[in-house]
Design an enzyme around this catalytic site. Structure first.
Site, short mmCIF file in Angstrom:
data_model
loop_
_atom_site.label_atom_id
_atom_site.label_comp_id
_atom_site.label_asym_id
_atom_site.label_seq_id
_atom_site.Cartn_x
_atom_site.Cartn_y
_atom_site.Cartn_z
N GLY A 181 4.13 9.35 -7.71
CA GLY A 181 4.00 8.16 -6.88
C GLY A 181 3.31 7.06 -7.67
O GLY A 181 3.88 6.53 -8.61
N GLN A 182 2.07 6.77 -7.28
CA GLN A 182 1.28 5.73 -7.94
C GLN A 182 2.02 4.40 -7.93
O GLN A 182 2.18 3.74 -8.96
CB GLN A 182 0.89 6.16 -9.36
N HIS A 183 2.50 4.06 -6.74
CA HIS A 183 3.17 2.78 -6.55
C HIS A 183 3.18 2.44 -5.07
O HIS A 183 2.86 3.29 -4.22
CB HIS A 183 4.60 2.82 -7.10
N ALA A 184 3.57 1.22 -4.76
CA ALA A 184 3.87 0.80 -3.38
C ALA A 184 5.26 0.19 -3.40
O ALA A 184 5.82 -0.11 -4.46
CB ALA A 184 2.84 -0.23 -2.90
N ARG A 192 0.78 4.68 -2.61
CA ARG A 192 0.82 6.13 -2.38
C ARG A 192 0.76 6.89 -3.70
O ARG A 192 1.36 6.47 -4.71
CB ARG A 192 2.04 6.56 -1.56
#
Ligand code: TYD
Length: 145
Positions: free
Chosen positions: A47-50, A95
């Site tokens: 993830g580590q993004h929006a 997230r």
């Protein structure tokens, strides 16, 4: 932030269990894409993004995983380990996913096709866009469901 879980009805009998996901019935959007993560490497963070526009529903079909969700008001951890629970992932929510069990199968339903341009992968830019209220109407619509 408010964590939105959807309890999915389990249809069980002596043969076993079944859960159905249906657009506009227990999935609050048009289902345009389904993908799933499996065979995740031990210790990995994903993830580590929006997403600027994408809405998603995540279901751990098997095993367990921890989500970190942040709408700009600070991180909240959610452990998902029940195939009859869905976790709503609205737009403009940072997230991350980690602590995947070896057997984890994480299925995600999405209301848009895959579009790399919809990703925000830099947390500082995410915060800047949140604070600039770039898409307040969409956030309001999502939380008003
Ligand atoms: P990525 O978004 O990095 O996964 P995660 O958010 O779980 O860390 O996606 C991994 C790879 O899969 C990347 O090359 C893009 C590709 N991908 C698709 O082709 N279609 C999709 O629907 C998704 C979610 C990813």
């Amino acid at each position: 932030m408010e964590i939105e879980r959807i309890q999915l009805q389990k249809h069980g009998d002596s043969r076993g269990m079944l859960v159905a996901l249906e657009q506009d019935r227990n999935v609050p959007f048009e289902i345009r894409r389904v993908y799933f993560l499996f065979a995740t490497t031990s210790g990995v963070h994903r993830g580590q993004h929006a997403h600027r526009h994408l809405n998603q529903l995540a279901v751990t079909v098997r095993g367990s995983v921890t989500f970190l969700l942040d709408d700009g008001s600070g991180p909240v951890e959610v452990v998902m380990n029940d195939p009859s629970q869905g976790l709503l992932l609205g737009s403009m929510v940072w997230r991350e996913m980690y602590d995947f069990s070896d057997d984890c199968v994480l299925m995600v339903l999405a209301d848009q096709l895959y579009d790399p341009a919809d990703y925000i992968t830099d947390y500082a830019i995410f915060l800047r866009e949140i604070r600039a209220n770039v898409i307040p109407a969409e956030i309001a619509a999502w939380h008003g469901r």
